[in-house]
Design a protein around this motif. Sequence first.
Motif, PDB file in Angstrom:
ATOM      1  N   MET A  75       0.930  -1.170  -0.103  1.00 13.12           N
ATOM      2  CA  MET A  75       0.249   0.020   0.142  1.00 13.12           C
ATOM      3  C   MET A  75       0.831   1.283  -0.051  1.00 13.12           C
ATOM      4  O   MET A  75       1.725   1.335   0.969  1.00 13.12           O
ATOM      5  N   ALA A  76       0.461   2.203  -0.923  1.00 12.15           N
ATOM      6  CA  ALA A  76       1.304   3.535  -0.766  1.00 12.15           C
ATOM      7  C   ALA A  76       0.428   4.534  -0.245  1.00 12.15           C
ATOM      8  O   ALA A  76      -0.779   4.543  -0.304  1.00 12.15           O
ATOM      9  N   ILE A  77       1.246   5.214   0.518  1.00 16.10           N
ATOM     10  CA  ILE A  77       0.693   6.545   1.317  1.00 16.10           C
ATOM     11  C   ILE A  77       0.963   7.866   0.315  1.00 16.10           C
ATOM     12  O   ILE A  77       2.279   7.969   0.121  1.00 16.10           O
ATOM     13  N   HIS A  78       0.574   8.621   0.274  1.00 14.94           N
ATOM     14  CA  HIS A  78       0.789   9.825  -0.831  1.00 14.94           C
ATOM     15  C   HIS A  78       0.583  10.803   0.062  1.00 14.94           C
ATOM     16  O   HIS A  78      -0.293  11.178   0.863  1.00 14.94           O
ATOM     17  N   ARG A  79       1.463  12.014  -0.059  1.00 19.21           N
ATOM     18  CA  ARG A  79       1.521  13.437   0.792  1.00 19.21           C
ATOM     19  C   ARG A  79       0.938  14.371  -0.455  1.00 19.21           C
ATOM     20  O   ARG A  79       1.685  14.353  -1.646  1.00 19.21           O
ATOM     21  N   THR A  80       0.159  15.261  -0.005  1.00 19.12           N
ATOM     22  CA  THR A  80      -0.516  16.298  -0.899  1.00 19.12           C
ATOM     23  C   THR A  80      -0.584  17.460  -0.100  1.00 19.12           C
ATOM     24  O   THR A  80      -0.762  17.394   1.035  1.00 19.12           O
ATOM     25  N   GLU A  81      -0.492  18.538  -0.825  1.00 21.78           N
ATOM     26  CA  GLU A  81      -0.597  19.845  -0.168  1.00 21.78           C
ATOM     27  C   GLU A  81      -1.906  20.395  -0.555  1.00 21.78           C
ATOM     28  O   GLU A  81      -2.168  20.563  -1.824  1.00 21.78           O
ATOM     29  N   SER A  82      -3.028  20.805   0.192  1.00 17.35           N
ATOM     30  CA  SER A  82      -4.217  21.540  -0.169  1.00 17.35           C
ATOM     31  C   SER A  82      -4.070  22.759  -0.853  1.00 17.35           C
ATOM     32  O   SER A  82      -3.597  23.548  -0.288  1.00 17.35           O
ATOM     33  N   PRO A  83      -4.523  22.734  -2.153  1.00 15.43           N
ATOM     34  CA  PRO A  83      -4.516  24.183  -2.946  1.00 15.43           C
ATOM     35  C   PRO A  83      -5.197  25.204  -1.948  1.00 15.43           C
ATOM     36  O   PRO A  83      -4.687  26.419  -2.210  1.00 15.43           O
ATOM     37  N   SER A  84      -6.349  25.005  -1.572  1.00 22.21           N
ATOM     38  CA  SER A  84      -7.060  26.150  -0.702  1.00 22.21           C
ATOM     39  C   SER A  84      -6.680  26.200   0.509  1.00 22.21           C
ATOM     40  O   SER A  84      -6.694  27.539   0.867  1.00 22.21           O
ATOM     41  N   THR A  85      -6.292  25.383   1.533  1.00 18.99           N
ATOM     42  CA  THR A  85      -5.935  25.646   2.661  1.00 18.99           C
ATOM     43  C   THR A  85      -4.343  25.617   2.884  1.00 18.99           C
ATOM     44  O   THR A  85      -4.097  25.981   4.082  1.00 18.99           O
ATOM     45  N   HIS A  86      -3.694  24.898   2.212  1.00 13.52           N
ATOM     46  CA  HIS A  86      -2.293  24.991   2.218  1.00 13.52           C
ATOM     47  C   HIS A  86      -1.939  23.955   3.310  1.00 13.52           C
ATOM     48  O   HIS A  86      -0.804  23.897   3.919  1.00 13.52           O
ATOM     49  N   LEU A  87      -2.747  23.245   3.767  1.00 15.20           N
ATOM     50  CA  LEU A  87      -2.556  22.065   4.624  1.00 15.20           C
ATOM     51  C   LEU A  87      -1.906  20.752   4.097  1.00 15.20           C
ATOM     52  O   LEU A  87      -2.414  20.512   2.832  1.00 15.20           O
ATOM     53  N   SER A  88      -0.794  20.310   4.521  1.00 14.69           N
ATOM     54  CA  SER A  88      -0.265  19.038   4.158  1.00 14.69           C
ATOM     55  C   SER A  88      -0.786  17.797   4.718  1.00 14.69           C
ATOM     56  O   SER A  88      -1.307  17.894   5.771  1.00 14.69           O
ATOM     57  N   TYR A  89      -1.146  16.697   3.884  1.00 15.75           N
ATOM     58  CA  TYR A  89      -1.874  15.490   4.313  1.00 15.75           C
ATOM     59  C   TYR A  89      -1.553  14.448   3.530  1.00 15.75           C
ATOM     60  O   TYR A  89      -0.972  14.476   2.315  1.00 15.75           O
ATOM     61  N   LEU A  90      -1.577  13.194   4.330  1.00 15.29           N
ATOM     62  CA  LEU A  90      -1.315  11.903   3.846  1.00 15.29           C
ATOM     63  C   LEU A  90      -2.868  11.276   3.583  1.00 15.29           C
ATOM     64  O   LEU A  90      -3.669  11.258   4.260  1.00 15.29           O
ATOM     65  N   THR A  91      -2.748  10.363   2.242  1.00 15.41           N
ATOM     66  CA  THR A  91      -3.847   9.776   1.916  1.00 15.41           C
ATOM     67  C   THR A  91      -3.607   8.470   1.265  1.00 15.41           C
ATOM     68  O   THR A  91      -2.288   8.386   0.745  1.00 15.41           O
ATOM     69  N   ASN A  92      -4.446   7.485   1.272  1.00 17.16           N
ATOM     70  CA  ASN A  92      -4.305   6.334   0.681  1.00 17.16           C
ATOM     71  C   ASN A  92      -4.604   6.359  -0.927  1.00 17.16           C
ATOM     72  O   ASN A  92      -4.440   5.275  -1.622  1.00 17.16           O
ATOM     73  N   GLY A 110     -13.888   1.594  -1.266  1.00 14.62           N
ATOM     74  CA  GLY A 110     -14.637   2.920  -1.057  1.00 14.62           C
ATOM     75  C   GLY A 110     -13.878   3.688   0.183  1.00 14.62           C
ATOM     76  O   GLY A 110     -14.533   4.557   0.429  1.00 14.62           O
ATOM     77  N   ASP A 111     -12.799   3.244   0.690  1.00 17.59           N
ATOM     78  CA  ASP A 111     -12.331   3.754   1.797  1.00 17.59           C
ATOM     79  C   ASP A 111     -11.184   4.877   1.664  1.00 17.59           C
ATOM     80  O   ASP A 111     -10.008   4.443   1.258  1.00 17.59           O
ATOM     81  N   LEU A 112     -11.541   5.852   1.863  1.00 13.62           N
ATOM     82  CA  LEU A 112     -10.371   7.065   1.800  1.00 13.62           C
ATOM     83  C   LEU A 112      -9.895   7.500   3.143  1.00 13.62           C
ATOM     84  O   LEU A 112     -10.797   7.588   3.842  1.00 13.62           O
ATOM     85  N   PHE A 113      -8.434   7.473   3.284  1.00 18.47           N
ATOM     86  CA  PHE A 113      -8.132   8.124   4.722  1.00 18.47           C
ATOM     87  C   PHE A 113      -7.210   9.463   4.331  1.00 18.47           C
ATOM     88  O   PHE A 113      -6.593   9.727   3.262  1.00 18.47           O
ATOM     89  N   ILE A 114      -7.692  10.476   5.234  1.00 11.92           N
ATOM     90  CA  ILE A 114      -6.979  11.690   5.231  1.00 11.92           C
ATOM     91  C   ILE A 114      -6.191  11.997   6.529  1.00 11.92           C
ATOM     92  O   ILE A 114      -7.148  11.851   7.733  1.00 11.92           O
ATOM     93  N   ALA A 115      -5.013  11.932   6.553  1.00 11.82           N
ATOM     94  CA  ALA A 115      -4.422  12.365   7.849  1.00 11.82           C
ATOM     95  C   ALA A 115      -3.625  13.697   7.826  1.00 11.82           C
ATOM     96  O   ALA A 115      -2.762  13.615   6.934  1.00 11.82           O
ATOM     97  N   LEU A 116      -3.923  14.621   8.312  1.00 20.86           N
ATOM     98  CA  LEU A 116      -3.760  16.020   8.322  1.00 20.86           C
ATOM     99  C   LEU A 116      -2.495  16.489   9.155  1.00 20.86           C
ATOM    100  O   LEU A 116      -2.528  15.916  10.242  1.00 20.86           O
ATOM    101  N   ASP A 117      -1.638  17.323   8.648  1.00 27.07           N
ATOM    102  CA  ASP A 117      -0.646  17.882   9.665  1.00 27.07           C
ATOM    103  C   ASP A 117      -1.624  19.405   9.737  1.00 27.07           C
ATOM    104  O   ASP A 117      -1.916  20.156   8.856  1.00 27.07           O
ATOM    105  N   LEU A 118      -1.821  19.545  11.233  1.00 28.72           N
ATOM    106  CA  LEU A 118      -2.343  20.981  11.547  1.00 28.72           C
ATOM    107  C   LEU A 118      -1.504  22.021  11.299  1.00 28.72           C
ATOM    108  O   LEU A 118      -0.129  21.788  11.090  1.00 28.72           O
ATOM    109  N   PRO A 119      -1.905  23.213  11.360  1.00 29.20           N
ATOM    110  CA  PRO A 119      -1.078  24.385  10.827  1.00 29.20           C
ATOM    111  C   PRO A 119       0.168  24.322  11.977  1.00 29.20           C
ATOM    112  O   PRO A 119      -0.118  24.240  13.155  1.00 29.20           O
ATOM    113  N   GLY A 120       1.285  24.733  11.529  1.00 29.97           N
ATOM    114  CA  GLY A 120       2.490  24.674  12.190  1.00 29.97           C
ATOM    115  C   GLY A 120       3.033  23.427  12.713  1.00 29.97           C
ATOM    116  O   GLY A 120       3.858  23.240  13.465  1.00 29.97           O
ATOM    117  N   HIS A 121       2.579  22.275  12.300  1.00 31.50           N
ATOM    118  CA  HIS A 121       3.030  20.951  12.609  1.00 31.50           C
ATOM    119  C   HIS A 121       3.283  20.146  11.226  1.00 31.50           C
ATOM    120  O   HIS A 121       2.938  20.480  10.413  1.00 31.50           O
TER     121      HIS A 121
END
Length: 309
Positions: A1-18, A62-73
């Motif tokens: 299983m690959a875990i992908h890191r993405t930056e949200s265009p609208s919030t600029h929060l970084s998050y991990l997803t499957n 149909g299972d989507l995981f979003i693990a986000l980095d909070l602001p400043g973390h």
Amino acid sequence: MAIHRTESPSTHLSYLTNIPTPSRNAPIKRLSLMIHGWGCQATHYIPLITHLTSHGLTPETGDLFIALDLPGHGQSPKSTLPAPEKGGIAKLILQLCAEVLDSFGQRHDQTETVVYAHSMGIFMALEVYSTLKNVISHAILLDGAHSGESAAEGFDLDRIREQAVQYREVVQDRLDLYFGPRTSKGFEEETREGFARLDFEYALRMSYWYGVFDGGLAGVLDRLEERNREAVGAGLRPTKVLLIQSQEAHGPNGRHGIKRGDVTEYMKFVRSHISEDWLQEWVVEGTGHYPHADDVDEVGPVIEGFLRD
């Protein structure tokens, strides 16, 4: 299983997803939103995401995981929320989720939402619940604590700056209390490195807001209880809550591990506001403050059973 890191265009929060985004190839049946605690980061959820994915919660189901980095973390900048003492994290989280679901051509009311939250992240999860209400089918609360219903002290930036200096000086020694016999060396090193990079002034400003929120937490849980009863009466699904506890954060002995059969002050507090009709509890022995990382082989199956029920 690959875990992908993405930056949200609208919030600029970084998050991990499957599942890499954007994608409209797979309909999302269940969004699992994972919120870490104070000073922590999204990578703390990788063991749990890996376990649950390997036990059937996959893109194909149909299972989507979003693990986000909070602001400043982690990898999320402070600039996404320049005044954290005024709140706004829940709004950012909801905006991020809406953005990701939109990339699949969906909305929150078209999916089941499961919220995972650790420590201070539980306050954020309950603030998110206050907006989404019964769209959230399950809430998994990992080693929470409650400081009481007294009003938080007034915000004083100079005082917080002083506290930040003091906290940085002692935090590595204090972290000794947060690890247990089954904490891996790799996880301990990752956590210590995360705290070494942390902007403590910013993080304490964030915790000020949730100190204010904590004072009204009883009312939030009372409203959850009321909405659940209304939902069941209307033939709708209630929001079920799972408490996974591994430490007692209060009392004369300071922070310490607990055993099966122990009841923490936090467990007592939640029991007094949420009925056993939709509340489950599990105590993990021999771990530190991070049961979802320290013993995923125990915690993972508990969560699987909770979601099935």
